[in-house]
Write a protein that holds these residues in place. Structure first.
Motif, PDB file in Angstrom:
ATOM      1  N   PRO A   1      17.243 -10.694  -9.087  1.00 30.99           N
ATOM      2  CA  PRO A   1      16.973 -11.091  -7.705  1.00 30.99           C
ATOM      3  C   PRO A   1      17.081  -9.946  -6.700  1.00 30.99           C
ATOM      4  CG  PRO A   1      19.075 -11.986  -8.456  1.00 30.99           C
ATOM      5  CD  PRO A   1      18.410 -11.362  -9.642  1.00 30.99           C
ATOM      6  N   GLU A   2      17.859  -8.912  -7.026  1.00 33.00           N
ATOM      7  CA  GLU A   2      17.975  -7.785  -6.096  1.00 33.00           C
ATOM      8  C   GLU A   2      16.645  -7.028  -5.951  1.00 33.00           C
ATOM      9  OE1 GLU A   2      19.464  -6.301 -10.122  1.00 33.00           O
ATOM     10  OE2 GLU A   2      19.549  -8.148  -8.976  1.00 33.00           O
ATOM     11  N   PHE A   3      15.689  -7.289  -6.853  1.00 31.87           N
ATOM     12  CA  PHE A   3      14.370  -6.662  -6.782  1.00 31.87           C
ATOM     13  C   PHE A   3      13.352  -7.552  -6.082  1.00 31.87           C
ATOM     14  CE2 PHE A   3      16.521  -4.531 -10.242  1.00 31.87           C
ATOM     15  CZ  PHE A   3      16.281  -3.199  -9.939  1.00 31.87           C
ATOM     16  N   GLY A   4      13.782  -8.705  -5.619  1.00 31.84           N
ATOM     17  CA  GLY A   4      12.906  -9.590  -4.859  1.00 31.84           C
ATOM     18  C   GLY A   4      12.168 -10.589  -5.711  1.00 31.84           C
ATOM     19  N   ARG A   5      10.941 -10.868  -5.270  1.00 28.42           N
ATOM     20  CA  ARG A   5      10.110 -11.890  -5.904  1.00 28.42           C
ATOM     21  C   ARG A   5       8.736 -11.328  -6.222  1.00 28.42           C
ATOM     22  NH1 ARG A   5      12.663 -14.467  -1.398  1.00 28.42           N
ATOM     23  NH2 ARG A   5      14.011 -16.146  -2.095  1.00 28.42           N
ATOM     24  N   ARG A   6       8.032 -12.075  -7.033  1.00 29.93           N
ATOM     25  CA  ARG A   6       6.635 -11.778  -7.323  1.00 29.93           C
ATOM     26  C   ARG A   6       5.802 -12.995  -6.950  1.00 29.93           C
ATOM     27  NH1 ARG A   6       6.589  -8.430 -13.033  1.00 29.93           N
ATOM     28  NH2 ARG A   6       7.146  -6.463 -12.064  1.00 29.93           N
ATOM     29  N   LEU A   7       4.612 -12.719  -6.427  1.00 27.55           N
ATOM     30  CA  LEU A   7       3.697 -13.767  -5.988  1.00 27.55           C
ATOM     31  C   LEU A   7       2.363 -13.589  -6.703  1.00 27.55           C
ATOM     32  CD1 LEU A   7       2.668 -15.973  -3.957  1.00 27.55           C
ATOM     33  CD2 LEU A   7       2.194 -14.088  -2.382  1.00 27.55           C
ATOM     34  N   TRP A   8       1.899 -14.650  -7.354  1.00 24.04           N
ATOM     35  CA  TRP A   8       0.577 -14.661  -7.982  1.00 24.04           C
ATOM     36  C   TRP A   8      -0.313 -15.604  -7.190  1.00 24.04           C
ATOM     37  CZ3 TRP A   8       4.799 -13.670 -10.945  1.00 24.04           C
ATOM     38  CH2 TRP A   8       4.696 -12.667 -11.917  1.00 24.04           C
ATOM     39  N   LEU A   9      -1.606 -15.286  -7.146  1.00 22.63           N
ATOM     40  CA  LEU A   9      -2.571 -16.083  -6.399  1.00 22.63           C
ATOM     41  C   LEU A   9      -3.753 -16.441  -7.289  1.00 22.63           C
ATOM     42  CD1 LEU A   9      -2.614 -13.755  -3.288  1.00 22.63           C
ATOM     43  CD2 LEU A   9      -1.447 -15.955  -3.436  1.00 22.63           C
ATOM     44  N   GLU A  10      -4.287 -17.651  -7.081  1.00 23.59           N
ATOM     45  CA  GLU A  10      -5.447 -18.090  -7.854  1.00 23.59           C
ATOM     46  C   GLU A  10      -6.200 -19.133  -7.024  1.00 23.59           C
ATOM     47  OE1 GLU A  10      -5.487 -19.078 -12.334  1.00 23.59           O
ATOM     48  OE2 GLU A  10      -5.182 -21.002 -11.306  1.00 23.59           O
ATOM     49  N   GLY A  11      -7.490 -19.218  -7.225  1.00 20.32           N
ATOM     50  CA  GLY A  11      -8.301 -20.234  -6.564  1.00 20.32           C
ATOM     51  C   GLY A  11      -9.413 -19.620  -5.745  1.00 20.32           C
ATOM     52  N   SER A  12     -10.213 -20.483  -5.138  1.00 15.02           N
ATOM     53  CA  SER A  12     -11.376 -20.016  -4.388  1.00 15.02           C
ATOM     54  C   SER A  12     -10.998 -19.142  -3.198  1.00 15.02           C
ATOM     55  CB  SER A  12     -12.223 -21.207  -3.931  1.00 15.02           C
ATOM     56  OG  SER A  12     -11.469 -22.056  -3.079  1.00 15.02           O
ATOM     57  N   ALA A  13      -9.794 -19.288  -2.662  1.00 18.68           N
ATOM     58  CA  ALA A  13      -9.354 -18.487  -1.519  1.00 18.68           C
ATOM     59  C   ALA A  13      -8.478 -17.299  -1.930  1.00 18.68           C
ATOM     60  CB  ALA A  13      -8.596 -19.364  -0.523  1.00 18.68           C
ATOM     61  N   ALA A  14      -8.314 -17.061  -3.235  1.00 15.83           N
ATOM     62  CA  ALA A  14      -7.403 -16.002  -3.688  1.00 15.83           C
ATOM     63  C   ALA A  14      -7.849 -14.616  -3.235  1.00 15.83           C
ATOM     64  CB  ALA A  14      -7.249 -16.048  -5.204  1.00 15.83           C
ATOM     65  N   GLU A  15      -9.141 -14.338  -3.287  1.00 22.65           N
ATOM     66  CA  GLU A  15      -9.621 -13.013  -2.878  1.00 22.65           C
ATOM     67  C   GLU A  15      -9.360 -12.780  -1.391  1.00 22.65           C
ATOM     68  OE1 GLU A  15     -13.834 -10.652  -2.698  1.00 22.65           O
ATOM     69  OE2 GLU A  15     -13.462 -11.917  -4.449  1.00 22.65           O
ATOM     70  N   ALA A  16      -9.638 -13.784  -0.563  1.00 22.94           N
ATOM     71  CA  ALA A  16      -9.367 -13.674   0.872  1.00 22.94           C
ATOM     72  C   ALA A  16      -7.868 -13.541   1.127  1.00 22.94           C
ATOM     73  CB  ALA A  16      -9.932 -14.881   1.614  1.00 22.94           C
ATOM     74  N   ALA A  17      -7.062 -14.231   0.334  1.00 24.83           N
ATOM     75  CA  ALA A  17      -5.607 -14.145   0.478  1.00 24.83           C
ATOM     76  C   ALA A  17      -5.113 -12.742   0.130  1.00 24.83           C
ATOM     77  CB  ALA A  17      -4.922 -15.188  -0.399  1.00 24.83           C
TER      78      ALA A  17
END
Length: 166
Positions: free
Chosen positions: A139-155
């Protein structure tokens, strides 16, 4: 640590702390056309922190609570209506029908759904599916976020353009 995270294409976005998680939510508030976002991850992964950032960017100045016991927290903002769902305690997906949620999914309404797998069959398809998890090194290194879906590229583009990003 073995993750039960579903497979996502691409590299995760590194979020070193809670402030970065909130900033990611703020950045994604600018993604055009978002109507439904699924927020996946274990308890304490940062889903509500992310929602707080998005709501602040949309102009909400009050408290942002996890709707764990109420199932949904509505936010009436100048720019749009936001419904923040937490389905962790949902006993049966059919309970969503009694809440009248299908009628609440319309133009100008943004759905943010934590624990969407618990509403399977009753929720609209997401424009963006996000998965937050603790960094595998701790947890001292934070978090990771993954994205998927039709809006993932814009995100991804919104996150890359956010202040503090390289």
């Amino acid at each position: 640590m073995v993750s039960d995270r579903p497979a996502f294409d691409g590299a995760p976005v590194e979020l070193p702390d809670a402030a970065a998680t909130e900033a990611a939510g703020a950045a994604l508030a600018a993604v055009p056309g978002l109507r439904t976002v699924y927020l996946e991850g274990d308890l304490g992964a940062g889903k509500t922190t992310w929602v707080r950032g998005l709501l602040r960017a949309l102009g909400h100045a009050g408290t942002v609570r996890s709707p764990t016991y109420t199932l949904v927290e509505p936010y009436e903002l100048d720019s749009r209506r936001v419904l923040h769902f937490d389905l962790y305690r949902l006993g049966d997906p059919e309970e969503l029908e009694y809440l009248g949620v299908r009628e609440a999914h319309g133009p100008g309404v943004l759905w943010l759904v934590e624990w969407p797998e618990r509403g399977c069959g009753w929720l609209p398809e997401p424009d963006l599916r996000m998965h937050l998890e603790e960094h595998p090194d701790g947890p001292e290194f934070g978090r990771r976020l993954w994205l998927e879906g039709s809006a993932a590229e814009a995100a991804r583009a919104a996150l890359a353009a956010a202040p503090g990003q390289e």
